[in-house]
Design an enzyme around this catalytic site. Structure first.
Site, PDB file in Angstrom:
ATOM      1  N   MET A   1      24.235   9.097   2.658  1.00 32.80           N
ATOM      2  CA  MET A   1      23.258  10.653   3.115  1.00 32.80           C
ATOM      3  C   MET A   1      24.117  10.576   4.711  1.00 32.80           C
ATOM      4  SD  MET A   1      23.906  13.762   2.540  1.00 32.80           S
ATOM      5  CE  MET A   1      22.879  14.111   1.080  1.00 32.80           C
TER       6      MET A   1
ATOM      7  N   LYS B   1     -17.293  -1.289   4.940  1.00 31.03           N
ATOM      8  CA  LYS B   1     -18.116  -1.831   4.312  1.00 31.03           C
ATOM      9  C   LYS B   1     -19.597  -2.020   4.438  1.00 31.03           C
ATOM     10  CE  LYS B   1     -17.187  -6.719   3.115  1.00 31.03           C
ATOM     11  NZ  LYS B   1     -16.156  -7.831   3.471  1.00 31.03           N
TER      12      LYS B   1
ATOM     13  N   PHE C   1     -11.229  -7.144  13.947  1.00 31.32           N
ATOM     14  CA  PHE C   1     -10.796  -7.684  12.721  1.00 31.32           C
ATOM     15  C   PHE C   1     -10.073  -6.921  11.257  1.00 31.32           C
ATOM     16  CE2 PHE C   1      -9.340  -9.372   8.711  1.00 31.32           C
ATOM     17  CZ  PHE C   1      -8.076 -10.467  10.265  1.00 31.32           C
ATOM     18  N   GLN C   2      -8.394  -6.413  12.098  1.00 27.61           N
ATOM     19  CA  GLN C   2      -8.466  -5.258  11.169  1.00 27.61           C
ATOM     20  C   GLN C   2      -8.739  -3.959  11.095  1.00 27.61           C
ATOM     21  OE1 GLN C   2      -8.137  -7.201   6.413  1.00 27.61           O
ATOM     22  NE2 GLN C   2      -6.221  -7.560   7.201  1.00 27.61           N
TER      23      GLN C   2
ATOM     24  N   GLU D   1       0.384  -1.468  -0.117  1.00 26.09           N
ATOM     25  CA  GLU D   1      -0.028  -0.082   0.170  1.00 26.09           C
ATOM     26  C   GLU D   1       1.164   1.273   0.067  1.00 26.09           C
ATOM     27  OE1 GLU D   1      -2.543  -3.744   1.962  1.00 26.09           O
ATOM     28  OE2 GLU D   1      -1.021  -2.883   1.684  1.00 26.09           O
TER      29      GLU D   1
END
Length: 582
Positions: free
Chosen positions: A480, A163, A113-114, A51
């Site tokens: 760097m 959802k 969940f999630q 993602e």
């Protein structure tokens, strides 16, 4: 009107808003949306491998096309994985809309969940965010989100959709017009302020235009206007990292980038100017150095669409709140109406030429090893044969060398992470840019460490047959970090050596790419030419000098004129106060 599911309403909104590409990764909380997208003829979904990659692809797409980038991810880890890219877009003012799935409304707050508090997590790294609890409100929210993301100072907006809202139904009609009740960015400048700016510019003996990413965000016309006002006034022009390309590097009025790794002439011209016209920049710490020593004798005009940027770090004499394109157009019109001519700036340019003579971007030559600066110079030389070139970078020494040694003559051709400094940005951004500009040569300049942050997106490029090029300056270090350890911590290289690097050529072959290794100066020109001429995706493993440092450099805590031009000027150990600013 027939009722549609929330998922179908969302897709219809995207179509009505002109969205053509969505970068995403499916999961349980967005399955209704993915079902609505299934084989959709008007929206191309690009399946990413992570993602974070989706957000950076959307950034690259937006930055190179001027259109908003759109991301679709699931709830919980899908949303949290996107946070780095969302923050990056906020820092660099990139228009982006991120659509996240969420658990059903009745489960919010139950540690389902999630489940993650996406709105809470993203509150401080978005321009605005929403939790949509009714399908009837979804259409207005989506249209409003795109309006907020793309107007004023652009930025990311998150829409969190549970959802059950995606499944529930409501009527949808495309809004005929849209106007937000309270969000109304000031795009037109105050005429009195414009008049004052023109007179200050006409009277200045040592003026300079200090430009930034706001010029590019305003649109191509703003870059054209910047060139016109520079020509009318004869004043020199410098730019931040994010503004490269707004003014042509091939112009004699171009001083190069300013700031921590900017040119000697740009930083000294800022210090000795009697008038600084800041156009779409924000006086950030990498530009100003120590604030009490920054441009002490200059009057300052600050043109910015974001009111909160005015006087944030540097007090200015004349603030102008407006879209920089509109402000520049007004200044040009009034300059001409009042019959102003370019002042005699001969003495000012003579001083600038003296600073230029220091040749601050010079680097040592070598026949035994490839100097990284030479690699960028050769890439620039070879790529000029292409009709259109877009350069993205990861973050580190290679980023600064690309900014210094690759000349940009047009806007939207330089894509880099400036504010947040996100390793892992450049390669996904190149994919997004390639999707938005299929006929362009898109090259990601990378380091051997940062390229591994999102290397999995090679699979995305392979799946969609995108001919992106990755040009790795491989010095086997987090360059760097190693440079700062050398200059600040007496060369104690704590965990900055990139041990166990992959064989990038074999990695390329594993993904169906072409892999090229360049190991010596005599191979450099031919290797770069092979990369450009190869029709598909390519990784170049360019082995450069391991201990090269990026100069010029302003040490942390120093004034913007206290520039180090080479290692011989480094003395002693940096103070603890200065170390805190690295």
């Amino acid at each position: 009107m027939a009722e549609k599911s929330g998922a179908d309403i969302l897709v219809e909104c995207l179509i009505d808003l002109g969205v053509e590409v969505v970068f995403g990764y499916p999961g349980g909380a967005v399955l209704p949306i993915y079902d609505a997208l299934f084989n959709h003829p008007k929206i191309r979904h690009v399946l990413v491998r992570h993602e974070q990659g989706a957000t950076h692809m959307a950034e690259g797409y937006a930055r190179s096309t001027g259109k908003p980038g759109v991301v679709l991810v699931t709830s919980g880890p899908g949303a949290t994985n996107a946070v780095t890219g969302i923050t990056d877009a906020l820092m660099d003012s990139i228009p982006m809309v991120v659509i996240t799935g969420q658990v059903p409304t009745q489960l919010i707050g139950t540690d389902a969940f999630q489940e993650a508090d996406t709105v809470g997590i993203t509150r401080h790294c978005t321009k605005h965010n929403y939790l949509v609890k009714s399908p009837g409100k979804l259409a207005s929210v989506v249209h409003e989100a795109f309006h907020i993301a793309t107007t004023g100072r652009p930025g990311p907006v998150v829409i969190d959709i549970p959802k059950n809202v995606q499944i529930a139904t409501a009527p949808y009609r495309k809004p005929e017009s849209f106007e937000h009740a309270s969000y109304r960015p000031q795009t037109e400048a105050d005429p009195a302020a414009i008049a004052s700016a023109v007179e200050m510019l006409a009277a200045a003996e040592r003026p300079i235009f200090y430009t930034g990413g706001g010029v590019i965000n305003s649109g191509p016309e703003a870059s054209t206007l910047l060139r016109e006002i520079a020509a009318l006034t004869g004043a020199p022009v410098t730019s931040t990292l994010m503004g490269l390309g707004a003014f042509p590097a091939s112009s004699g009025q171009w001083l190069g980038m300013l700031g921590m790794h900017g040119t000697y002439e740009a930083n000294w011209a800022m210090n000795k100017a009697d008038l600084i016209v800041c156009v779409g920049a924000r006086f950030d710490d990498r530009v100003t150095g120590r604030l009490d020593a920054f441009a002490p004798h200059a009057k300052k005009i600050h043109i910015d669409i974001d009111r909160s940027s005015i006087n944030k770090t540097v007090e200015v004499d004349l603030p102008i709140i407006a879209d920089v394109g509109n402000a520049l157009a007004d200044m040009i019109a009034l300059w001409k109406d009042r019959g102003h001519k370019a002042a005699d700036l001969g003495e000012w340019w003579a001083r600038i030429d003296g600073w230029r003579a220091r040749n601050s971007l010079a680097y040592p030559e070598s026949r035994e090893e490839i100097m990284p600066q030479e690699a960028i110079a050769q890439l620039y030389k070879a790529s000029r044969s292409a009709s259109d070139v877009i350069i993205t970078t990861e973050v580190g020494q290679h980023q600064m060398w690309a900014a210094q040694h690759f000349g940009f003559d047009a806007p939207n051709k330089w894509l880099t992470s400036g504010g947040l400094g996100t390793m892992g940005y450049g390669f996904p951004a190149a994919i997004g840019a390639q999707l938005g500009n299929p006929d362009s040569l898109v090259v990601c300049v990378a380091g051997d460490a940062s390229i591994q942050m999102n290397i999995q997106e090679m699979g995305t490029a392979s799946q969609y047959r995108l001919p992106v090029k990755i040009f790795i300056l491989n010095n086997e270090y987090m360059g760097m970090v190693r440079q700062w350890q050398e200059l600040t911590y007496e060369s104690r290289y704590s965990n900055s050596y990139s041990d166990s690097l992959p064989d990038f050529v074999k990695l390329a072959e594993a993904y169906g790419w072409t892999g090229i290794r360049i190991e010596g100066p005599q191979e450099l020109e031919a290797g770069i030419r092979q990369m450009i001429d190869t029709p598909g995706p390519v990784i170049v493993d360019c082995r450069v000098a391991k201990l090269s440092n990026c100069f010029p450099m302003i040490p942390s805590g120093a004034a913007h004129t206290d520039m180090l031009l080479d290692p011989s000027q480094v003395e002693g150990v940096m103070s603890d106060e200065a170390k805190a600013l690295v």
